[in-house]
Enzyme design. Structure first.
Site, PDB file in Angstrom:
ATOM      1  CB  CYS A  19      -1.010   0.001   1.139  1.00 42.04           C
ATOM      2  SG  CYS A  19      -0.320  -0.205   2.781  1.00 42.04           S
ATOM      3  CG  HIS A  70      -4.567   0.653   3.979  1.00 39.39           C
ATOM      4  ND1 HIS A  70      -3.993  -0.108   2.985  1.00 39.39           N
ATOM      5  CD2 HIS A  70      -5.460   1.475   3.357  1.00 39.39           C
ATOM      6  CE1 HIS A  70      -4.517   0.228   1.822  1.00 39.39           C
ATOM      7  NE2 HIS A  70      -5.402   1.184   2.019  1.00 39.39           N
TER       8      HIS A  70
END
Length: 179
Positions: free
Chosen positions: A18, A127
């Site tokens: 990510c 994330h």
């Protein structure tokens, strides 16, 4: 003659890359950064670390600043990558609300680091998400999304960032050059 809308570049999530997707989405370029480039930054950071830990069999995969197999780069790699491109990073003081963030031209974009739970809460992690203004509109370029999300107004951006703060997330402001 109708004005032509600029296509928004958006990479989708793969493994735990990510941060790679966030950087490419932030710069709106497919290959702004590659896995090899981020691995090189992580290796350089390891070599520069005065508190470098000793080698263990697990350190073949789990490096100080990333996981060799899945990605999962840390904030040090993010900051070093952005500095290579002439950007500076400012941590937003979480004691202040998101409304104190000026969405002006000094701001290149915003990177969020949010806690996530997956697989029914069995796996907890974090994330990376990019927010970026393209032309005059702000977009949420979360690599978990199937496509970019265009914010309706600045209040919607502020609400998202206040939610990030309230759930233990971090907000990093990516500035155009020196602040």
């Amino acid at each position: 003659m109708a004005t032509e809308r600029k296509l928004i570049y958006h990479e989708r999530q793969r493994l735990q890359f990510c941060l790679l997707h966030t950087l490419n989405n932030l710069f709106q370029e497919k290959d702004a950064f590659s896995r090899a480039a981020l691995n090189a930054i992580a290796r350089r950071l390891d070599l520069q670390d005065p508190n470098q830990s000793s080698w263990t069999p697990l350190s073949v995969v789990f490096k100080s600043h990333h996981n060799v197999v899945t990605g999962n780069y840390d904030v040090n790699v993010l900051i070093a990558a952005l500095e290579e491109r002439g950007k500076t990073v400012k941590w937003h003081d979480r004691r202040c609300g998101a409304s104190t963030i000026g969405l002006d031209d000094k701001l290149f974009g915003i990177v969020l680091n949010v806690p996530v739970k997956r697989y029914g809460g069995l796996w907890k992690g974090r994330h990376w998400i990019a927010l970026r203004r393209v032309d005059s509109a702000w977009y949420n370029l979360d690599s978990d999304f199937s496509s970019p999300y265009q914010f309706k107004n600045t209040e919607e951006i502020t609400e998202l960032m206040d939610g990030v703060i309230s759930t233990g997330g971090e907000i990093l402001l990516v500035m155009n050059g020196e602040d």
